[in-house]
Scaffold this active site. Structure first.
Site, mmCIF file in Angstrom:
data_model
loop_
_atom_site.group_PDB
_atom_site.id
_atom_site.type_symbol
_atom_site.label_atom_id
_atom_site.label_comp_id
_atom_site.label_asym_id
_atom_site.label_seq_id
_atom_site.Cartn_x
_atom_site.Cartn_y
_atom_site.Cartn_z
ATOM 1 N N HIS A 41 0.848 -1.198 0.000
ATOM 2 C CA HIS A 41 0.000 0.000 0.000
ATOM 3 C C HIS A 41 0.887 1.252 0.000
ATOM 4 O O HIS A 41 0.608 2.223 -0.698
ATOM 5 C CB HIS A 41 -0.880 0.039 1.242
ATOM 6 C CG HIS A 41 -1.793 -1.141 1.409
ATOM 7 N ND1 HIS A 41 -1.595 -2.088 2.387
ATOM 8 C CD2 HIS A 41 -2.911 -1.515 0.746
ATOM 9 C CE1 HIS A 41 -2.559 -2.990 2.312
ATOM 10 N NE2 HIS A 41 -3.371 -2.674 1.326
ATOM 11 N N GLY A 151 -2.630 -1.770 -7.219
ATOM 12 C CA GLY A 151 -1.479 -2.658 -7.294
ATOM 13 C C GLY A 151 -1.681 -3.746 -8.337
ATOM 14 O O GLY A 151 -2.801 -4.230 -8.539
ATOM 15 N N ASP A 154 -3.233 -7.556 -7.472
ATOM 16 C CA ASP A 154 -4.589 -8.033 -7.765
ATOM 17 C C ASP A 154 -4.845 -7.782 -9.254
ATOM 18 O O ASP A 154 -5.565 -6.855 -9.640
ATOM 19 C CB ASP A 154 -5.592 -7.299 -6.872
ATOM 20 C CG ASP A 154 -5.284 -7.549 -5.401
ATOM 21 O OD1 ASP A 154 -5.586 -8.647 -4.925
ATOM 22 O OD2 ASP A 154 -4.695 -6.670 -4.737
ATOM 23 N N GLN A 157 -8.434 -7.910 -10.728
ATOM 24 C CA GLN A 157 -9.146 -6.711 -10.264
ATOM 25 C C GLN A 157 -8.729 -5.497 -11.093
ATOM 26 O O GLN A 157 -9.575 -4.692 -11.522
ATOM 27 C CB GLN A 157 -8.818 -6.484 -8.786
ATOM 28 C CG GLN A 157 -9.187 -5.117 -8.251
ATOM 29 C CD GLN A 157 -8.886 -4.998 -6.767
ATOM 30 O OE1 GLN A 157 -9.582 -5.571 -5.950
ATOM 31 N NE2 GLN A 157 -7.853 -4.264 -6.399
ATOM 32 N N VAL A 180 4.957 -5.324 -4.550
ATOM 33 C CA VAL A 180 6.023 -5.250 -3.544
ATOM 34 C C VAL A 180 6.105 -6.610 -2.842
ATOM 35 O O VAL A 180 5.077 -7.164 -2.429
ATOM 36 C CB VAL A 180 5.748 -4.128 -2.528
ATOM 37 C CG1 VAL A 180 6.822 -4.102 -1.444
ATOM 38 C CG2 VAL A 180 5.676 -2.780 -3.238
ATOM 39 N N SER A 190 -2.169 -8.050 3.341
ATOM 40 C CA SER A 190 -2.686 -7.926 4.707
ATOM 41 C C SER A 190 -2.991 -9.307 5.281
ATOM 42 O O SER A 190 -2.874 -9.531 6.481
ATOM 43 C CB SER A 190 -3.957 -7.079 4.718
ATOM 44 O OG SER A 190 -3.708 -5.820 4.125
HETATM 45 P P1 AMP Z 1 -6.264 -4.176 -0.328
HETATM 46 O O1 AMP Z 1 -6.124 -3.329 0.898
HETATM 47 O O2 AMP Z 1 -5.768 -5.570 -0.175
HETATM 48 O O3 AMP Z 1 -7.649 -4.085 -0.942
HETATM 49 O O4 AMP Z 1 -5.292 -3.539 -1.404
HETATM 50 C C1 AMP Z 1 -5.373 -2.170 -1.743
HETATM 51 C C2 AMP Z 1 -4.494 -1.906 -2.932
HETATM 52 O O5 AMP Z 1 -3.151 -2.240 -2.620
HETATM 53 C C3 AMP Z 1 -4.877 -2.742 -4.162
HETATM 54 O O6 AMP Z 1 -4.772 -1.939 -5.327
HETATM 55 C C4 AMP Z 1 -3.840 -3.824 -4.154
HETATM 56 O O7 AMP Z 1 -3.580 -4.361 -5.429
HETATM 57 C C5 AMP Z 1 -2.634 -3.089 -3.620
HETATM 58 N N1 AMP Z 1 -1.650 -4.022 -3.063
HETATM 59 C C6 AMP Z 1 -1.869 -4.969 -2.121
HETATM 60 N N2 AMP Z 1 -0.751 -5.679 -1.906
HETATM 61 C C7 AMP Z 1 0.199 -5.166 -2.728
HETATM 62 C C8 AMP Z 1 1.581 -5.475 -2.983
HETATM 63 N N3 AMP Z 1 2.207 -6.454 -2.342
HETATM 64 N N4 AMP Z 1 2.226 -4.728 -3.906
HETATM 65 C C9 AMP Z 1 1.594 -3.739 -4.578
HETATM 66 N N5 AMP Z 1 0.313 -3.404 -4.384
HETATM 67 C C10 AMP Z 1 -0.381 -4.098 -3.475
#
Ligand code: AMP
Length: 292
Positions: A41, A151, A154, A157, A180, A190
């Protein structure tokens, strides 16, 4: 774009968010998240900070995108810690609405994510992407961003959101950010907080298997050999339990049995580490075109 020092503002209601939006310098970035923030994030927020005059991070665990029996109730929540991190990153506004703010009554209108949601995550998590498209559209309407940062972790998505914004003429540029990873290759998530030590130790195998597929399928002369690469990669996952491994075109998300001559491809996969479901992907170019 230069950041002018301003205090982080936290907004909990739609009206408050709309009010603060009117004072934000453009371009305005949105970084939609479900909180329990990690450096994945963080990378999105840093990129948004570097490219936009104002940065809005949304934190909302969206019940609409969780299926029955999924982890909505126990999804990690860490609002205070998240806010401290976002302050350090120079975020302008955190929009963290409660469920009744976003859904004051049962929702009757939703966005159909269409054929891009037919396979993989969409097939296994019924209604998941419909929940994602609907909440992202709502957040776009509330925050009115110029750019939205997502990111590549996903990937399905991301493809669906790109298609939605294009099909529905949403005036938002979608910016895709690299995955990352931990030093051992595990993609930050998470949900990694759920992993028991033995599962955590095995978790990077998913990335290893995907790299193997990408390397095999991306190699000249290997066209048509995807099923074999997937079979060998599946054997590499143990003790992880495979859910799916596949090769897809980055825009279409349909399983490919043969590598096309051209295209931006992805090796995608999901596997269980104990009770935790991991997803990941590796980009590669079709043989015959330069690696991306
Ligand atoms: P989430 O809180 O899991 O819904 O993720 C929020 C955003 O963070 C989404 O666009 C995810 O694709 C991105 N994201 C989650 N994990 C990673 C990661 N390891 N590297 C890059 N982006 C991420």
């Amino acid at each position: 774009m230069a950041k002018t020092a301003s205090a982080l503002r936290i907004r909990r209601t739609v009206d408050e968010m709309r009010a603060v939006r009117r004072s934000l310098a453009r371009p305005v970035a949105i970084v939609p998240t479900m909180g329990a923030l990690h450096d994945g994030h963080g990378s999105l927020v840093r990129r948004a900070r570097a490219e936009c005059a104002s940065v809005v991070v949304t934190i909302f665990v969206n019940p609409l995108q969780f299926g029955e029996g999924e982890d909505f109730e126990r999804y990690p929540r860490a609002l205070e810690k998240d806010i401290a991190l976002l302050e350090d990153l120079g975020t302008d506004v955190v929009f963290a609405p409660g469920v009744t703010q976003m859904y004051p009554r049962p929702i009757e209108t939703a966005i159909d994510p269409g054929p891009l949601a037919r396979f993989f995550e969409g097939e296994r998590r019924s209604g998941h992407f419909r929940g994602v498209t609907t909440v992202v559209a709502k957040l776009f309407n509330i925050v009115a961003p110029d750019r939205a940062y997502f990111g590549k972790k996903d990937a399905q998505q991301l493809a669906i959101i790109r298609r939605m914004t294009s099909d529905l003429n949403m005036p938002v540029d979608i910016v895709a950010c690299p995955i990352v990873r931990e030093a051992d290759g595990l993609a930050l998530s998470s949900r990694n907080a759920y992993l028991q030590p033995a599962d955590r130790a095995a978790a990077p195998r998913l990335y290893g298997a995907l790299r193997f597929i990408a390397e095999r399928a991306g190699r000249d002369g290997s066209r048509g050999d995807i099923p074999r690469a997937i079979a060998e990669a599946t054997a590499m996952l143990a003790p992880l339990r495979p859910d799916y491994l596949a090769v897809v075109d980055r825009q279409r998300f349909e399983p490919l049995d043969a590598v096309p001559a051209d295209g931006e491809l992805l090796a995608i996969g999901a596997a269980f580490a104990g009770a935790t479901r991991l997803i990941d992907n590796v980009e590669f170019g079709a043989p015959g075109r330069p690696q991306l």
